[in-house]
Design an enzyme around this catalytic site. Structure first.
Site, PDB file in Angstrom:
ATOM      1  N   GLY A 111      39.020  19.168  25.369  1.00 60.36           N
ATOM      2  CA  GLY A 111      38.221  19.596  24.233  1.00 60.36           C
ATOM      3  C   GLY A 111      36.933  18.849  24.047  1.00 60.36           C
ATOM      4  CD  GLU A 155      46.298  17.113  29.136  1.00 58.80           C
ATOM      5  OE1 GLU A 155      47.519  16.900  29.171  1.00 58.80           O
ATOM      6  OE2 GLU A 155      45.791  18.218  28.837  1.00 58.80           O
ATOM      7  N   GLY A 215      39.044  16.720  31.693  1.00 61.13           N
ATOM      8  CA  GLY A 215      38.536  17.262  32.948  1.00 61.13           C
ATOM      9  C   GLY A 215      37.048  17.554  32.906  1.00 61.13           C
ATOM     10  NE  ARG A 216      34.395  22.084  29.142  1.00 60.76           N
ATOM     11  CZ  ARG A 216      34.379  23.357  29.498  1.00 60.76           C
ATOM     12  NH1 ARG A 216      33.344  23.826  30.179  1.00 60.76           N
ATOM     13  NH2 ARG A 216      35.366  24.168  29.160  1.00 60.76           N
ATOM     14  NE  ARG A 270      31.753  26.719  32.176  1.00 57.68           N
ATOM     15  CZ  ARG A 270      30.730  26.577  31.354  1.00 57.68           C
ATOM     16  NH1 ARG A 270      29.502  26.430  31.837  1.00 57.68           N
ATOM     17  NH2 ARG A 270      30.914  26.591  30.054  1.00 57.68           N
ATOM     18  CE1 TYR A 310      35.233  31.982  29.755  1.00 60.78           C
ATOM     19  CE2 TYR A 310      34.357  30.435  31.365  1.00 60.78           C
ATOM     20  CZ  TYR A 310      35.437  31.046  30.759  1.00 60.78           C
ATOM     21  OH  TYR A 310      36.705  30.723  31.143  1.00 60.78           O
ATOM     22  CB  CYS A 350      28.073  45.075  44.408  1.00 65.09           C
ATOM     23  SG  CYS A 350      27.475  45.121  46.104  1.00 65.09           S
ATOM     24  CD  GLU A 351      30.736  43.845  39.301  1.00 68.81           C
ATOM     25  OE1 GLU A 351      30.267  44.119  38.160  1.00 68.81           O
ATOM     26  OE2 GLU A 351      31.655  44.506  39.835  1.00 68.81           O
TER      27      GLU A 351
END
Length: 416
Positions: free
Chosen positions: A229, A271, A273-274, A309, A313, A339-340
Site C-alpha cells: 500500500g 510487504e 513490493g512497489r 500499466r 490502468y 493491434c490495440e
C-alpha cells in the site's frame, strides 16, 4: 522532475551490448531502499520486510533483497518454488493467496512457509488439503470505505480479499481449537498511497483489533502484517513517501495502543513490493517510427507486452529522451506495435524533439513491469539487465525467443 539512475554514456554502452527493449534495474538503489526500510522499523525487534515477489519475480533481485535481510511474500506455488530455490528459509517466506489450489497449500506446508488465509472458509479447506500448521495468519477486510481525513483512499467492501471481523474472530477461535499456537493478522486496505499517514492509520486500526482479540478470545497475536500500500509518486513532481517518518508514525501508534495492553512483543511485518523496486527500474526502448496524422506518434520497439500499466490502468509513467533531453518540447503519443489502440505509454505528452533511433527511458518500471508481461500478437517478453553497484551491467534474464513461444505447443514443429 524524474532523473534517470543511468547516464547517457552508460546507457549507450549498455544498449551497444544488449538490444532494446529491456528492463534495467539499479542494484545500488535497491540496496539503499532496503536498508532505509529496515532502519525505519528497527525499533521493532521482530520486524521483517516480506518483499512481494509478484512485483519483480527475478531470482537475482530476490537474492539482493535476501542479502539485505528481507523475506518474501508469495501468492502462488511457482513464487514459493522460486523463493525456496533462491534460499529463503521457512521463516523468511509468507504465503498470501486467494482462491488457492490444494496443492499450493500442501507445498507451502512442505517448505514451512507462513500461511496467511484469505477467507474463513479456507480454514476447513487448508485442514483437508494439508493440515493446520502451528503458525497461521488471517487476512482482515473491514468493509466500507478507507479514508484519510476527507480523502477516500480505497473501497475495501469492493475487494475480493480478506474476511469480515466476525469471520476473523471465529477463525482464530477455530484455529486455536484445531491446534494452532501462533497467530498473525494481515490487512491491505489501499493501493499505492503517496502519504506518510497510511501505514500509521492502518496500524492504529489493526492494533485496536489486536487488543480486542486478546480481550475477547484470550489470544495474543505474535505478528501484524501491514502488507503493502505504500506506493511511489509516478508523476514528474516526484514527491515520494518518507519511509523514516512512516516507520516512526507506526512506532508512535504501537507505543500508544499495544504496549499498554501488554502486547509490546508483537512483531511488525511489511510487504513493500512497489515501494522497494518501482523507482529502481527503467524500461529502455528505441524509437522505430515517427508518424504524423491527427497527432504526432512516436513508435517504439517496446509495447504493452513489456509494460502493461499504462494500457491497463491508464497509468502515468514519466518518459525521458536520453538522446536529446534538452530538445524543444513536442506534444506526442508514445506508442507500441500491438493491434490495440490502448497500446500507448503516453498520450498528449510533452517530450523533447524525438527522432528515429533515439533512446527513451520509461521510468518506474521496476515493480509490476516485466512481471505483468504477456504474449499478445506473438510479441515476446524482453530481457532484464542489472546495473551493478560497480557500474557494470549484466543480463539477469534473456529475452524470449520464437522457440520459447512455440515450445508448449503440440502438433507444431518449429524446426520444419
Amino acid at each position: 522532475m524524474k532523473t534517470p539512475f543511468v547516464t547517457k554514456e552508460q546507457l549507450e554502452a549498455i544498449t551497444a551490448q544488449f538490444p532494446t527493449p529491456f528492463h534495467l534495474y539499479d542494484e545500488k538503489g535497491i540496496r539503499e531502499t532496503a536498508r532505509a526500510v529496515n532502519k525505519a522499523f528497527s525499533w521493532n525487534p521482530g520486524y521483517k520486510e516480506f518483499f512481494a515477489v509478484k512485483a519483480t519475480p527475478n531470482p537475482t533481485i530476490l537474492k539482493i533483497l535476501r542479502e539485505e535481510n528481507c523475506g518474501v511474500d508469495c501468492a502462488t506455488d511457482v513464487e514459493l518454488l522460486m523463493s525456496h530455490k533462491v534460499g529463503f528459509t521457512s521463516k523468511e517466506i509468507s504465503f498470501t493467496s486467494n482462491d488457492t489450489r490444494p496443492e499450493e497449500f500442501a507445498y507451502a506446508r512442505e517448505i514451512g512457509a507462513t500461511i496467511n488465509l484469505d477467507a474463513y472458509e479456507d480454514i476447513a479447506f487448508l485442514e483437508k488439503a494439508a493440515g493446520i500448521p502451528e503458525k497461521v495468519s488471517l487476512r482482515f477486510n473491514p468493509g466500507g470505505v478507507f479514508s484519510l481525513g476527507t480523502d477516500i483512499m480505497d473501497h475495501p467492501e469492493e475487494s475480493k480479499f480478506g474476511m469480515t471481523k466476525a469471520q476473523l474472530l471465529q477463525g482464530y477461535q477455530d484455529l486455536k481449537e484445531k491446534g494452532a499456537k501462533s497467530f498473525g493478522l494481515h490487512a491491505f486496505l489501499a493501493s499505492n498511497t503517496v502519504t506518510n499517514d497510511y501505514y500509521p492509520t492502518l496500524a492504529g486500526q489493526l492494533f485496536d483489533l489486536a487488543v480486542e482479540i486478546k480481550e475477547t478470545l484470550g489470544i495474543e497475536l505474535d505478528f501484524i502484517n501491514l502488507s503493502g500500500g505504500i506506493g511511489v509518486d509516478y508523476s514528474p513532481e516526484n514527491r515520494q513517501n518518507d519511509i523514516a517518518a512512516i516507520g516512526e508514525g507506526v512506532h508512535r501508534v504501537f507505543d500508544e495502543k499495544l504496549v499498554p495492553a501488554g502486547l509490546g512483543h508483537i512483531s511488525i511485518y511489511t510487504e513493500l513490493g512497489r515501494y522497494m523496486l518501482a523507482s529502481h527500474g527503467h524500461l529502455v526502448t528505441k524509437v522505430l517510427h515517427v508518424k504524423e496524422t491527427y497527432r504526432r506518434y512516436i513508435g517504439v520497439d517496446a509495447c504493452a507486452v513489456n509494460l502493461l500499466r499504462p494500457a491497463m490502468y491508464d497509468a502515468y509513467h514519466h518518459i525521458t529522451n536520453i538522446t536529446n533531453p534538452d530538445g524543444p518540447l513536442e506534444t506526442v503519443d508514445v506508442v507500441g506495435s500491438l493491434c490495440e489502440n490502448n497500446d500507448k505509454f503516453a498520450k498528449n505528452y510533452q517530450l523533447p524533439h524525438t527522432e528515429i533511433g533515439d533512446t527513451l527511458i520509461i521510468h518506474d518500471s521496476g515493480a509490476h513491469g516485466f512481471s505483468m508481461g504477456y504474449n499478445y500478437n506473438g510479441r515476446l517478453r524482453s530481457a532484464e539487465i542489472l546495473l551493478e553497484e560497480n557500474g557494470g551491467a549484466r543480463m539477469i534474464r534473456r529475452a524470449e525467443t520464437p522457440e520459447d513461444y512455440f515450445s508448449t505447443l503440440y502438433g507444431f514443429d518449429f524446426d520444419k
